[in-house]
Design an enzyme around this catalytic site. Sequence first.
Site, short mmCIF file in Angstrom:
data_model
loop_
_atom_site.label_atom_id
_atom_site.label_comp_id
_atom_site.label_asym_id
_atom_site.label_seq_id
_atom_site.Cartn_x
_atom_site.Cartn_y
_atom_site.Cartn_z
N ASP A 1 57.88 -49.47 11.08
CA ASP A 1 58.93 -50.08 10.55
C ASP A 1 58.79 -51.58 10.26
OD1 ASP A 1 60.10 -49.80 13.88
OD2 ASP A 1 59.75 -51.75 12.99
N HIS B 1 48.93 -49.24 12.79
CA HIS B 1 49.17 -47.96 12.65
C HIS B 1 49.58 -47.86 11.03
CE1 HIS B 1 49.31 -46.33 16.92
NE2 HIS B 1 48.16 -46.55 16.61
N CYS C 1 46.10 -46.22 -2.13
CA CYS C 1 45.22 -45.21 -2.95
C CYS C 1 44.00 -44.38 -2.38
CB CYS C 1 44.86 -45.77 -4.35
SG CYS C 1 43.59 -44.74 -5.28
N CYS D 1 48.02 -44.28 -8.99
CA CYS D 1 47.53 -45.28 -8.62
C CYS D 1 47.79 -46.61 -9.71
CB CYS D 1 46.16 -45.68 -8.11
SG CYS D 1 45.76 -47.16 -7.80
N THR E 1 55.94 -48.82 24.64
CA THR E 1 55.22 -48.08 24.24
C THR E 1 54.66 -46.93 25.53
OG1 THR E 1 52.99 -47.53 23.31
CG2 THR E 1 53.14 -49.53 24.74
N ALA F 1 64.50 -52.87 26.38
CA ALA F 1 63.88 -53.99 25.86
C ALA F 1 64.89 -55.11 25.10
CB ALA F 1 62.89 -53.67 25.07
N1 APR Z 1 63.48 -50.27 25.89
C1 APR Z 1 62.25 -50.25 26.24
N2 APR Z 1 61.55 -49.14 26.34
C2 APR Z 1 61.97 -48.00 25.47
C3 APR Z 1 63.28 -48.06 25.16
C4 APR Z 1 64.11 -49.18 24.99
N3 APR Z 1 65.21 -49.45 24.57
N4 APR Z 1 63.56 -46.94 24.45
C5 APR Z 1 62.30 -46.11 24.66
N5 APR Z 1 61.32 -46.93 25.37
C6 APR Z 1 60.02 -46.30 25.81
C7 APR Z 1 60.18 -44.92 26.10
O1 APR Z 1 60.34 -44.78 27.73
C8 APR Z 1 58.63 -44.71 26.00
O2 APR Z 1 57.59 -45.12 27.05
O3 APR Z 1 59.28 -46.74 24.53
C9 APR Z 1 58.18 -45.75 24.69
C10 APR Z 1 58.23 -44.94 23.50
O4 APR Z 1 56.90 -44.24 23.35
P1 APR Z 1 56.59 -43.01 22.17
O5 APR Z 1 57.56 -42.36 21.66
O6 APR Z 1 55.42 -42.43 22.78
O7 APR Z 1 55.96 -44.16 21.03
P2 APR Z 1 54.71 -45.06 20.99
O8 APR Z 1 54.22 -45.51 22.43
O9 APR Z 1 54.98 -46.26 20.12
O10 APR Z 1 53.65 -44.11 20.39
C11 APR Z 1 52.52 -44.42 20.16
O11 APR Z 1 51.92 -42.59 19.14
O12 APR Z 1 52.38 -40.78 17.42
C12 APR Z 1 51.81 -41.71 17.77
O13 APR Z 1 51.26 -43.31 15.98
C13 APR Z 1 52.28 -42.86 16.61
O14 APR Z 1 52.59 -45.21 16.93
C14 APR Z 1 52.94 -43.95 17.72
C15 APR Z 1 51.80 -43.77 18.60
#
Ligand code: APR
Length: 238
Positions: free
Chosen positions: A96, A111, A119, A138, A179, A222
């Site tokens: 995003d 990512h 392309c 393209c 994450t 967060a």
């Molecule tokens: N505040 C803080 N943390 C949060 C919140 C919030 N409001 N809501 C959710 N989380 C945390 C969750 O606890 C989780 O640990 O955000 C994390 C999201 O984890 P994922 O869904 O695994 O996303 P991400 O870590 O970005 O995934 C990494 O995996 O599928 C691939 O390419 C994709 O970029 C992605 C990568």
Amino acid sequence: MTRLYKNIFILTGAGISAESGLSTFRSENGLWNNHRVEDVATIEAYYRNQDFVHQFYNDMRPELFAAKPNPAHLAITKLQKEYPADNISVVTQNVDTLHEKAGNNNVYHIHGQINQIVCMHCGHVFETWGDITSEDSCPKCGTTAMLKPNIVFFGESLLYMDVVDRLLSKCDLFISVGTSGVIYPAAGFVQIAKAYGADTFEFNMETTSNNYLFDKHIYGPAGTTLPQFVDELIKAAK
Ligand code: APR
């Protein structure tokens, strides 16, 4: 936090955008917008059924176009404006554009981005928030049926890794926000930062797979915890 930091590396994941209403990847059912990642985010899936993959991202674009940054994104802008560091960079796994909408600078989408198309024939990258199908060509080389969302699929190399390596080697503060720490190489960045002597802070709702690598854990949404942390950092630097 008495240390004055000069180079801050902020790694973000889907969790930082959760309070903007965007879904994370590893929710309870482990589906991403009700699809298995293997069906919509692998290069095999793209070559197997290009229009099915295009439709998944076409459906996602309007929601991401309309999404608004939340206080966590805005806190990074405040940090970049008010904290006396040499460099504060955002390395995001998110596709995003909420960091940009919030006014963050130095944002690197390792990512890729939902509003970019690449392309596969000539490598040209262009922006659109509209739909793409296998019938589109393209704008640079004119080749048809070779356009792909500029999103890094499983099996593809990450973007900006040269920049990431340089930023990690210089960072003295590493902040991970939202994450799960399960997808490498991003999940390993904290270990590299630690090896270079950085302080490492993790912002999440719960403990994560690589939480043992962080010096401090700040649990909670967060949108609440990051603005508080930024205010404390700025205050400590005065
Ligand atoms: N505040 C803080 N943390 C949060 C919140 C919030 N409001 N809501 C959710 N989380 C945390 C969750 O606890 C989780 O640990 O955000 C994390 C999201 O984890 P994922 O869904 O695994 O996303 P991400 O870590 O970005 O995934 C990494 O995996 O599928 C691939 O390419 C994709 O970029 C992605 C990568």
